[in-house]
Design a protein around this motif. Structure first.
Motif, short mmCIF file in Angstrom:
data_model
loop_
_atom_site.label_atom_id
_atom_site.label_comp_id
_atom_site.label_asym_id
_atom_site.label_seq_id
_atom_site.Cartn_x
_atom_site.Cartn_y
_atom_site.Cartn_z
N ASP A 1 -53.65 -41.20 -31.36
CA ASP A 1 -54.41 -41.42 -30.13
C ASP A 1 -53.54 -41.90 -28.97
OD1 ASP A 1 -56.77 -40.71 -31.38
OD2 ASP A 1 -57.20 -42.75 -32.04
N SER A 2 -52.28 -42.14 -29.20
CA SER A 2 -51.42 -42.69 -28.15
C SER A 2 -50.85 -41.60 -27.27
CB SER A 2 -50.27 -43.50 -28.77
OG SER A 2 -49.33 -42.63 -29.39
N GLN A 3 -50.57 -41.96 -26.03
CA GLN A 3 -49.92 -41.02 -25.11
C GLN A 3 -48.48 -40.73 -25.56
OE1 GLN A 3 -51.40 -39.35 -22.55
NE2 GLN A 3 -53.22 -40.27 -23.46
N TYR A 4 -47.89 -41.67 -26.30
CA TYR A 4 -46.54 -41.44 -26.81
C TYR A 4 -46.51 -40.24 -27.74
CZ TYR A 4 -45.58 -46.12 -24.99
OH TYR A 4 -45.46 -47.20 -24.17
N ALA A 5 -47.53 -40.13 -28.59
CA ALA A 5 -47.60 -38.99 -29.51
C ALA A 5 -47.76 -37.69 -28.74
CB ALA A 5 -48.76 -39.18 -30.49
N ALA A 6 -48.57 -37.73 -27.69
CA ALA A 6 -48.80 -36.52 -26.87
C ALA A 6 -47.51 -36.09 -26.17
CB ALA A 6 -49.90 -36.79 -25.85
N PHE A 7 -46.82 -37.03 -25.54
CA PHE A 7 -45.58 -36.70 -24.83
C PHE A 7 -44.50 -36.20 -25.80
CE2 PHE A 7 -47.19 -39.35 -21.29
CZ PHE A 7 -46.93 -38.47 -20.25
N ALA A 8 -44.41 -36.84 -26.95
CA ALA A 8 -43.42 -36.43 -27.93
C ALA A 8 -43.70 -35.02 -28.44
CB ALA A 8 -43.40 -37.42 -29.11
N THR A 9 -44.98 -34.71 -28.63
CA THR A 9 -45.35 -33.38 -29.12
C THR A 9 -45.14 -32.32 -28.04
OG1 THR A 9 -47.01 -34.42 -30.55
CG2 THR A 9 -47.17 -32.05 -30.25
#
Length: 243
Positions: A100-108
């Motif tokens: 749910d984190s934006q970090y996961a989204a940016f990394a992906t």
């Protein structure tokens, strides 16, 4: 005024406890548990954010990217096999533990960019679909949608309609309008509709100028389209009928 005996007072206290004591204590206990639970949730959330941030920082350190303009810088990186392995591990961890984190989204998003550079279009499509499935922030959603549309078109011109369907449902800010219309033009061109492709490219050029953006590639697309064989009357009629 009458005074109750000690026995009467004891009995009265017992009755009061029976009638009111347990519900009151239960209410207090629930309140304390709620406050304690909320504080624990806050602490847990803070820890999770810190852990996700640390993992994302590890990704930046792995590819040696400056903190400023991270996405733009990340997209230009050419990684070694060792760096790719590390990035894959970090992205997988962020997706599984902090989805749910934006970090996961940016990394992906970064992973998808690398997959495109390596010609792994199917994997890139899966990565971008993962980002969209998390319902990210509007800006991230726009970025992922645009990139997914481009990947679909790169996979096959037959995906033109799929790309258009993605972009038609996209609600984006004016700053992205030129890019959205440009990709729409690419999709229409893939479908063989040069009329609508030209209209989309022109809208993109106009939007870029209105927003003060310098986008020479948009004008180049429009010029290249104009340099093609003249649009026949049949093409014009077909485009108007479909519209």
């Amino acid at each position: 005024m009458s005074y109750q005996s000690d026995d009467e007072q004891v009995q009265l206290l017992k009755n009061l406890w029976k009638d009111y004591g347990q519900p009151v204590i239960l209410g207090v206990a629930i309140t304390l548990a709620s406050v304690s639970g909320y504080k624990y949730w806050q602490k847990t959330q803070s820890q999770q954010i810190a852990e996700a941030s640390s993992l994302y920082q590890n990704l930046l350190d792995t590819v040696q990217v400056d903190q400023q303009n991270q996405l733009a810088a990340l997209s230009l990186q050419s990684l070694t096999e060792e760096q790719k392995a590390t990035v894959n591990h970090l992205v997988t961890t962020l997706q599984s533990d902090f989805e749910d984190s934006q970090y996961a989204a940016f990394a992906t998003l970064f992973l998808a960019q690398q997959q495109v550079q390596d010609g792994q279009l199917e994997a890139a499509r899966a990565s971008l679909e993962w980002v969209l499935a998390q319902k990210p922030a509007p800006e991230v959603n726009t970025m992922a949608t645009l990139r997914l549309a481009r990947v679909l078109l790169a996979e096959s011109g037959e995906n033109g309609q799929k790309a258009l369907d993605l972009l038609t449902g996209l609600t984006s800010e004016k700053t992205y309008q030129a890019t959205v219309e440009s990709v729409k033009g690419d999709a229409w061109l893939a479908l063989g509709d040069r009329v609508k492709a030209g209209q989309a490219y022109q809208t993109a050029v106009d939007a870029a100028r209105e927003n003060g953006q310098n986008r020479p590639l948009l004008q180049l697309k429009l010029d290249d389209l104009a340099a093609m064989a003249p649009i026949s009357s049949n093409e014009q009629k077909s485009s108007e009928q479909e519209g």
